[in-house]
Design a protein around this motif. Structure first.
Motif, mmCIF file in Angstrom:
data_model
loop_
_atom_site.group_PDB
_atom_site.id
_atom_site.type_symbol
_atom_site.label_atom_id
_atom_site.label_comp_id
_atom_site.label_asym_id
_atom_site.label_seq_id
_atom_site.Cartn_x
_atom_site.Cartn_y
_atom_site.Cartn_z
ATOM 1 N N GLY A 407 6.225 -19.727 20.862
ATOM 2 C CA GLY A 407 6.844 -19.115 22.044
ATOM 3 C C GLY A 407 8.338 -18.908 21.911
ATOM 4 O O GLY A 407 8.933 -18.108 22.639
ATOM 5 N N VAL A 408 8.980 -19.625 20.985
ATOM 6 C CA VAL A 408 10.440 -19.518 20.862
ATOM 7 C C VAL A 408 10.844 -18.165 20.276
ATOM 8 O O VAL A 408 11.966 -17.699 20.454
ATOM 9 N N GLU A 409 9.911 -17.503 19.593
ATOM 10 C CA GLU A 409 10.254 -16.253 18.900
ATOM 11 C C GLU A 409 10.399 -15.063 19.841
ATOM 12 O O GLU A 409 11.099 -14.100 19.529
ATOM 13 N N ALA A 410 9.718 -15.124 21.021
ATOM 14 C CA ALA A 410 9.636 -13.934 21.884
ATOM 15 C C ALA A 410 11.017 -13.409 22.294
ATOM 16 O O ALA A 410 11.312 -12.222 22.154
ATOM 17 N N TYR A 411 11.893 -14.311 22.751
ATOM 18 C CA TYR A 411 13.205 -13.826 23.214
ATOM 19 C C TYR A 411 14.051 -13.335 22.040
ATOM 20 O O TYR A 411 14.810 -12.379 22.135
ATOM 21 N N LYS A 412 13.865 -14.012 20.876
ATOM 22 C CA LYS A 412 14.676 -13.636 19.706
ATOM 23 C C LYS A 412 14.383 -12.198 19.299
ATOM 24 O O LYS A 412 15.284 -11.434 18.983
ATOM 25 N N LYS A 413 13.094 -11.856 19.325
ATOM 26 C CA LYS A 413 12.668 -10.508 18.942
ATOM 27 C C LYS A 413 13.373 -9.473 19.824
ATOM 28 O O LYS A 413 13.973 -8.516 19.332
ATOM 29 N N ASN A 414 13.327 -9.723 21.141
ATOM 30 C CA ASN A 414 13.969 -8.788 22.081
ATOM 31 C C ASN A 414 15.469 -8.717 21.855
ATOM 32 O O ASN A 414 16.067 -7.649 21.841
ATOM 33 N N MET A 415 16.075 -9.898 21.682
ATOM 34 C CA MET A 415 17.533 -9.942 21.552
ATOM 35 C C MET A 415 17.982 -9.176 20.299
ATOM 36 O O MET A 415 18.927 -8.391 20.347
ATOM 37 N N PHE A 416 17.276 -9.421 19.183
ATOM 38 C CA PHE A 416 17.667 -8.740 17.942
ATOM 39 C C PHE A 416 17.504 -7.224 18.096
ATOM 40 O O PHE A 416 18.352 -6.448 17.652
ATOM 41 N N ARG A 417 16.424 -6.801 18.783
ATOM 42 C CA ARG A 417 16.220 -5.354 18.995
ATOM 43 C C ARG A 417 17.366 -4.797 19.843
ATOM 44 O O ARG A 417 17.981 -3.798 19.501
ATOM 45 N N MET A 418 17.684 -5.499 20.943
ATOM 46 C CA MET A 418 18.706 -4.987 21.849
ATOM 47 C C MET A 418 20.091 -4.993 21.217
ATOM 48 O O MET A 418 20.963 -4.188 21.556
ATOM 49 N N LEU A 419 20.304 -5.937 20.275
ATOM 50 C CA LEU A 419 21.623 -5.996 19.615
ATOM 51 C C LEU A 419 21.707 -5.041 18.421
ATOM 52 O O LEU A 419 22.753 -4.895 17.809
ATOM 53 N N GLY A 420 20.565 -4.420 18.090
ATOM 54 C CA GLY A 420 20.564 -3.452 16.988
ATOM 55 C C GLY A 420 20.547 -4.082 15.610
ATOM 56 O O GLY A 420 21.081 -3.530 14.650
ATOM 57 N N LYS A 421 19.921 -5.259 15.468
ATOM 58 C CA LYS A 421 19.830 -5.885 14.142
ATOM 59 C C LYS A 421 18.986 -4.992 13.232
ATOM 60 O O LYS A 421 17.886 -4.557 13.645
ATOM 61 N N PRO A 422 19.439 -4.710 12.017
ATOM 62 C CA PRO A 422 18.646 -3.866 11.123
ATOM 63 C C PRO A 422 17.239 -4.422 10.947
ATOM 64 O O PRO A 422 17.065 -5.609 10.709
ATOM 65 N N GLY A 423 16.254 -3.562 11.102
ATOM 66 C CA GLY A 423 14.855 -3.960 10.896
ATOM 67 C C GLY A 423 14.178 -4.516 12.140
ATOM 68 O O GLY A 423 12.973 -4.717 12.141
ATOM 69 N N ALA A 424 14.954 -4.793 13.203
ATOM 70 C CA ALA A 424 14.348 -5.396 14.412
ATOM 71 C C ALA A 424 13.622 -4.338 15.229
ATOM 72 O O ALA A 424 14.134 -3.230 15.381
ATOM 73 N N VAL A 425 12.416 -4.675 15.715
ATOM 74 C CA VAL A 425 11.671 -3.689 16.536
ATOM 75 C C VAL A 425 11.340 -4.271 17.915
ATOM 76 O O VAL A 425 11.224 -5.464 18.096
#
Ligand code: PA5
Length: 425
Positions: A407-425
């Motif tokens: 469950g800890v991964e869910a917010y990270k995924k969103n945050m990386f996408r919103m911050l524009g991390k390369p490769g994040a979807v």
């Protein structure tokens, strides 16, 4: 070992009460490495390994830091943070004058907190201990970039000598950087998850810099882990695990961990991560909360006494306080306090704890009491080993994998996408 007293919970037990057969089976699953997540159970045998491997180097690094710096900046979050902070606040709540100050950063993304820490650090000599198993966690990575820059400005070519990296043995961004730049590094073992890592270098290096006797902690932890392998209802880890699972199944979905020592506050934060991440999954799990007594009796006390009857409390009590102070007698008795004059503060605290226990039980709150001899290195080791062992057993009783945290991964995924991390979807 700690001692668990279930007398304050007994009247709330249903049927034949806590099922020690379930505890026995869960313990067997844990010890035999046959349960879900068994590749993350290295923490049980680790204290002995630590004593024979990294401990001397940790103590030596801590001595170097203590001899040259006024501060250690510890960078980490979650399991790479809470244990060290819990230990240091419990055992060194007010640092001695000669001890370096320990700053914890990288446990959030607050610019204000970061800037205030930098201001407070000023031009003092300092070292950095960056702790991250993955090396990619955003919060500590951002803080580390900032403090590396500060080190470079202050120490120039010698900056790398002030960096201690605690990370994976072979993989990850941080390990790569440590190899490239020659930073002294310590290992977070593959088979130990963050929330079970306080007795690795993750916790031990900051603790040693703070002046805690980590050799004693490890010696005691070796004994504790052996003692907690006892396969019997006498095992306090069985008692705690079986009682809390029984209460949960009887409708008590919230556990409040409390203590009468304010220095316990971050141990409770560590405990919340340990139990919350281990058991809160698959749509089930006891919700772990914490209170600081007597302070919170004047705030949360109302809810505990009379709110929704979904709470049980687990209270950590130290048998003896380290210091004593007798309440002074005053001839005029203008404040009317002479009825406690001459009594030791710790005696008054203990009577208050008994009074609270009685009130909460009569208000419908089951009480589990966890007795620890002293608030010292041995007491800390006993608490850590007890809570970790009981957590593994309790998790297996409840039927979850206590060693993952999907469950800890869910917010990270969103945050990386919103911050524009390369490769994040
Ligand atoms: O328990 C956990 O796995 C987490 O709390 C991690 O410790 C936390 O997310 C920090 O991860 P890392 O050490 O990879 O930076």
């Amino acid at each position: 070992m700690v001692r668990v007293d279930l007398s304050g919970a007994k009247q709330f037990f249903k049927g034949s009460g806590p099922d020690f057969e379930l505890a026995r089976q869960a313990h067997e699953t844990l010890a035999s490495g046959t349960g879900a997540g068994s590749d993350f159970t290295g923490w049980m045998a680790f204290p002995r390994y630590m004593k024979e491997h990294e401990l001397d180097r940790i103590v030596a690094a801590a001595e170097t830091i203590r001899s040259r710096s006024k501060a250690l900046v510890v960078i980490g979050i979650g399991g790479s943070y809470l244990g060290a902070r819990g230990a240091i606040e419990l055992l060194r709540p007010i640092p001695a004058k000669e001890d370096p100050q320990i700053f914890f950063v990288g446990n959030g993304l607050s610019a204000d907190y970061l800037c205030d820490t930098l201001d407070r650090l000023g031009d003092a000599d300092f070292d950095v201990n960056v702790i991250s198993k993955s090396g990619t966690t955003l919060e500590p990575a951002v803080a580390f970039r900032i403090f590396r820059e500060k080190l470079a400005q202050k120490y120039g070519a010698d900056a790398d000598k002030h960096i201690f990296a605690t990370t994976d043995a072979a993989r990850g961004v941080l390990k790569g950087l440590a190899n490239e730049n020659g930073w002294e590094s310590f290992v977070i073992p593959d088979d130990i998850g963050g929330r079970f890592s306080v007795l690795t270098a993750v916790g031990l290096l900051p603790m040693a810099v703070a002046g805690i006797d980590v050799r004693k902690v490890i010696d005691c932890a070796i004994e504790e882990m052996e003692a907690l392998d006892l396969r019997s209802p006498e095992n306090p880890a069985w008692q705690y695990a079986a009682a809390r699972q029984h209460l949960y199944r009887s409708g008590y979905g919230v556990e409040i961990l409390g203590c009468y020592e304010p220095s316990f506050r971050f141990m409770a934060e560590w405990w919340k991560q340990l139990y919350g991440e281990s058991e809160g999954k698959d749509g089930i799990g006891i919700f772990p909360a914490s209170v600081e007594f007597t302070a919170d009796l004047h705030s949360m006390g109302q809810y505990i006494q009379e709110g929704a009857r979904i709470i049980y409390e687990s209270i950590v009590r130290f048998d003896r306080s380290l210091r004593s102070y007798a309440i002074p007698f005053e001839q005029a008795n203008a404040d009317g306090l002479n009825y406690v004059a001459g009594r030791n503060m710790s005696e008054v605290s203990s009577i208050a704890a008994d009074a609270v226990k009685e009130a909460h039980i009569s208000g419908g709150v089951p009480n589990i009491q966890i007795n620890v001899p002293r608030r010292d290195e041995a007491g800390f080791a006993a608490l850590v080993c007890f809570f970790e062992m009981a957590c593994g057993i309790s998790g297996y009783i409840s039927g979850v994998n206590p060693f993952n945290q999907p469950g800890v991964e869910a917010y990270k995924k969103n945050m990386f996408r919103m911050l524009g991390k390369p490769g994040a979807v």
